[in-house]
Design an enzyme around this catalytic site. Sequence first.
Site, mmCIF file in Angstrom:
data_model
loop_
_atom_site.group_PDB
_atom_site.id
_atom_site.type_symbol
_atom_site.label_atom_id
_atom_site.label_comp_id
_atom_site.label_asym_id
_atom_site.label_seq_id
_atom_site.Cartn_x
_atom_site.Cartn_y
_atom_site.Cartn_z
ATOM 1 C CG HIS A 208 29.060 13.193 -0.388
ATOM 2 N ND1 HIS A 208 28.486 12.900 0.824
ATOM 3 C CD2 HIS A 208 30.016 14.114 -0.142
ATOM 4 C CE1 HIS A 208 29.082 13.634 1.761
ATOM 5 N NE2 HIS A 208 30.017 14.366 1.198
ATOM 6 C CE LYS A 237 32.263 12.143 3.146
ATOM 7 N NZ LYS A 237 32.548 13.406 3.832
ATOM 8 C CD GLU A 288 25.731 15.322 7.778
ATOM 9 O OE1 GLU A 288 26.799 15.074 8.365
ATOM 10 O OE2 GLU A 288 24.718 14.611 7.862
ATOM 11 N NE ARG A 292 34.238 15.337 10.648
ATOM 12 C CZ ARG A 292 33.003 15.035 10.275
ATOM 13 N NH1 ARG A 292 31.979 15.447 10.985
ATOM 14 N NH2 ARG A 292 32.771 14.321 9.186
ATOM 15 C CB VAL A 295 38.997 11.965 6.784
ATOM 16 C CG1 VAL A 295 40.035 10.989 6.247
ATOM 17 C CG2 VAL A 295 38.478 11.492 8.135
#
Lengths: 470, 165
Positions: A208, A237, A288, A292, A295
Amino acid sequence: MFEKLLIANRGEIALRVARACRELGIRTVAVHSTVDRDSAVVRYADESVCIGPAASRHSYLNAAAIIEAARQTGAGAIHPGYGFLSEDPDFAEICADNGLVFVGPRPEVMAVLGDKSRARALMRDAGLPLLPGSVETLATVGEARAVADEIGYPVIIKVAAGGGGRGMTVVWSAADFARAYAHTRTVARAVFADDRVYVERYLPQARHVEVQVLCDGHGGGVHLGTRDCSVQRRHQKLVEEGPAPALSAGTLDAIAAAALRGALSVGYSGAGTVEFLVDEAERFHFMEINCRIQVEHPVTEMITGVDLVHEQLHLASGAPLRIRQDEVQLRGVAIECRVNVEDPERDFLPTPGRLDRFQPPAGPFTRVDTHGTPGYVVGPHYDSLLAKVVVWAPERTLALDRLERALEEFDIAGPGVHTTIPFIRRVLDDARFRKGRYSTDLVDRLLRDADTPAKPPVDRTGEPAAPTAR
Amino acid sequence: MTGEPTEDDHLLAQLREQASRLVAEVDGPLRRIRMRSGNAVVEIEWHGAATPAEAGPALPTDAVVRPVSAVSGTPVAAGSGADAASRDCVVAPMVGTFYRAAEPGASPFVEVGDLVEPGQVIGIVEAMKLMNHITAEHAGKVAEVLVGNGEPVEFNQPLIALVSA
């Protein structure tokens, strides 16, 4: 720039945003539920308003109460943090209707990208490589199975309205497909009130890799390099690092360029993250776009020196981008780990309770973002994230050693309270992780290695089973 | 009213009503309900043991003990105001603006010393341009009006204090 901003969130990210505002001379309003009355951000902010009871659907997800609090306090902008209302286009629209600036992309852009299936189609049109699968949502099990059969198993069934790692089912064989399809749609209806799904090829050994972008909505945009977030458990994650290790410079550049092209193609504005899966041949596939602050944003801040929340606020005020691509310098390696109040020995069950001792690490190139304090009570109502430990070093081996040192220093104790630190340390110790050659199945493998069944395990390799790490 | 119900009668009736309302609202099967009136704590225990973090809509299978906040009219130990714990406060059920009267110039719904009945309107909280009538949940005498007309209020903020009549 805004004079006063309302932070529509809680925990470490609320405090992170409040600190950025303090540096920029923006006054802050913290909204909170009844159980967060004594939280760090409430103490830190210039003003606070209680917006509802503990249940987040009546407080942190209560758009009317948040808007009312902004109106009451005279805030001109709302920063949604991550989670809660951060990717809700309706909320962004309500903010605009009430003359408030929503710190994030425009509602219509958020709506398009929030529909994962539409986002796939748009990114395909922008020339980004996709995983084999359906671009349209699949209304019948027959249609869906035809796609799955065509692309070959394993496949993953994803919810168009999904996100945050929820609402996906991996299917390993045609025999399981119909049941998985029905189950995914049922869950999607219950959780997202939208049961449209699509099918993609599933890559068990993929990595990822995501790219941080900043765009100004006037056609300007920059990327700030990659982050690798392959250490995941159930799509959540645990450890993130930047830049993504063990990938060629050519691949990293190509992924970053594709990410920026994709974001600009839909008129993105603000800070965003474009997620990709990278296979063993270093082919990358769009997954995707997250609308936002994430984290793991500190990883990028540490390797670029750019304060992403400052830039978010700057861009939200309508100003053009003030960073040129050739000014973005990636230096060294940063690694972040999430410290959750969960017990890894009991399937990561949240363990709420009072923190009798709470002493975060410190030292050179060590950053801890947390809302925890000695005596803080971790409640059962919200996400179990308590702290993020982020370290920087000129090269990866030192960064790993530095993170290990920092985690060793972290002293958290309370009745019944457990944290993920022991498990994170096992990840950092793993040979695959240390080499930077790991994929999204690393955590599952580690958990399998540590599994000690009640009876002697049947070991197909003839090797003695690995001892349980305690 | 015939016969003077005691404070205990009121409390019991209220607890009964709240309990039955809760049972109707929550996803079962319930194992235990505990209610306390001192600090208005309600605990519900479902069958099962998982404690999910509330990051989104919870599924009915979730089992968790959740304190439920008091709603307007229930006794709350208000964080502000003298001896709030010994008085019943009608609290704001939402963030908004408190109005003591139905319209500018009209006389206030209640004044100090008034006797209020259960269900009687004691004020209005305006939120998002909606006027929400705030009612007392049980009878009492208005001891103090804690918020001025037109002042902003936050969730759970005590609006008026009642004492037993």
